[in-house]
Design an enzyme around this catalytic site. Structure first.
Site: not given
Ligand code: WQD
Length: 342
Positions: A126, A151, A155
């Protein structure tokens, strides 16, 4: 062509990628625990491609399940790993669940790949890995900096885990694909975005507002230092995004990687504002959206967009679908899914 294992293959980007892989002649095995998707997606993939992918309802963090599946398919040549939790706001509310799921999945997957000598991985990453302070346009040469959510941190950590595994294993090759804002749906209307519950993301919230499922869209912030005061994002069509995964897996399987560890931004390379999205959606679909301004959302950045030149140069990939077509496909999918006027 090759047999590719796709984790999270019934999800939004996963399902579109499976369709493109099959259309490109690959055989696909899907592993998905259906925690954020539905099994009927397999039917949609079959309606598009004429082939139903092999499917296992399983969790990537379960080493026994993963070992059994890899054992049943000794001819797997590469893995595309989508399976992860991916809602920024939810990760702030439930950090432990995000760390456990997203990190345990990649670690278990790599352990089983090591045991079964599968040495090619495409990782679903991402643009959030660049963090809050990165200069625009975001380039792959930038370092990771602190990001605004658990989150995003998962990643970042997943990319670090892969990098450390590559450093310890000179036979292993990996490509991380760093998505900007995936939008749209397959033009056939057979598969699309299926946000279970209240959508966090802008486009499904817009399509559900247009469908009468949501009362009104709230636009988070109108006082950003941008041309119209609303935040800019780099919206990338999900089918274009999926085609990039085929390019990446072919690069690995055909041995064309220049190094063991590569990463590519997948974006259109320009910032579009929330208001521009609303206006374009209304125009191409001849519908009006009820919306009003609301305060800024925690964790949002004013502007994010990609330097997408490396993927063009090395993968021969670029975003081709115009914004209006993505928004038309998103609305078409919403109507089909809700069985509105088809
Ligand atoms: C887009 C814009 C909101 C909802 C997402 C993913 C993230 C990453 C990047 C993959 C923002 C505004 C939204 C609403 C609004 N992708 N908005 N009203 O936050 O850029 O991040 O793409 O890893 O995981 O979450 O996407 O769609 O939530 O927001 O005004 O009801 O729309 O403020 O400016 P975001 P988003």
């Amino acid at each position: 062509m090759s047999k590719i294992l796709v984790t999270g293959g019934t999800g939004f980007i996963g399902s579109h990628t499976v369709a493109e892989l099959i259309e490109a002649g690959h055989t696909v095995v899907i592993i998905d625990n259906l925690s954020n998707s539905e099994e009927h997606v397999l039917k949609g993939i079959e309606q598009i491609t004429g082939k139903r992918p092999i499917f296992y309802k399983a969790d990537c963090a379960n080493a026994n399940d993963l070992s059994r599946i890899f054992g049943e398919h000794p001819d797997i040549e590469a893995v595309i790993h989508f399976a992860a939790f991916k809602a920024v706001k939810e990760s702030i509310d439930k950090p432990l669940g995000y760390y456990q799921n997203n990190l345990l999945s990649i670690i278990t997957l790599l352990q089983v790949m090591q045991k079964t000598k599968v040495n090619r991985l495409v990782f679903s990453s991402s643009c959030t890995i660049y963090g809050e302070k990165a200069p625009l346009p975001l380039s792959e040469t930038l370092p990771m900096t602190p990001t605004t959510s658990p989150y995003g941190r998962t990643k970042q950590m997943c990319e670090e885990i892969i990098a450390d595994y590559v450093a310890a294993n000179n036979q292993f090759y990996s490509i991380s694909l760093r998505y900007f804002n995936p939008i749209g749906a397959h033009p056939s209307g057979k598969i699309g975005e299926l946000p279970l519950g209240t959508p966090n993301n802008l486009i499904p919230y817009i399509t559900q507002t247009a469908a009468g499922v949501r009362e009104e869209l709230k636009v988070f912030g109108n006082d950003y230092q941008t041309p119209d005061g609303t935040a800019l994002r780099d919206y990338i069509d999900v089918v274009d995004l999926s085609k990039a995964h085929v390019k990446a897996v072919d690069r690995l399987v055909n041995g064309n990687s220049s190094t063991q560890l590569e990463a590519y931004n997948l974006g259109a390379g320009k910032g579009i504002s929330v208001k521009e999205i609303i206006e374009t959606f209304e125009k191409v679909n001849a519908v009006k959206i009820k919306w009003s301004f609301a305060p800024r959302r925690q964790g949002d950045l004013p502007s994010i967009f990609a330097d997408a030149s490396k993927a063009k140069r090395e993968l021969n990939w670029e975003a081709k679908t115009v914004l209006g077509e993505s928004l038309r496909n998103a609305w078409h999918w919403e109507q089909k899914y809700r069985k509105l006027n088809k």
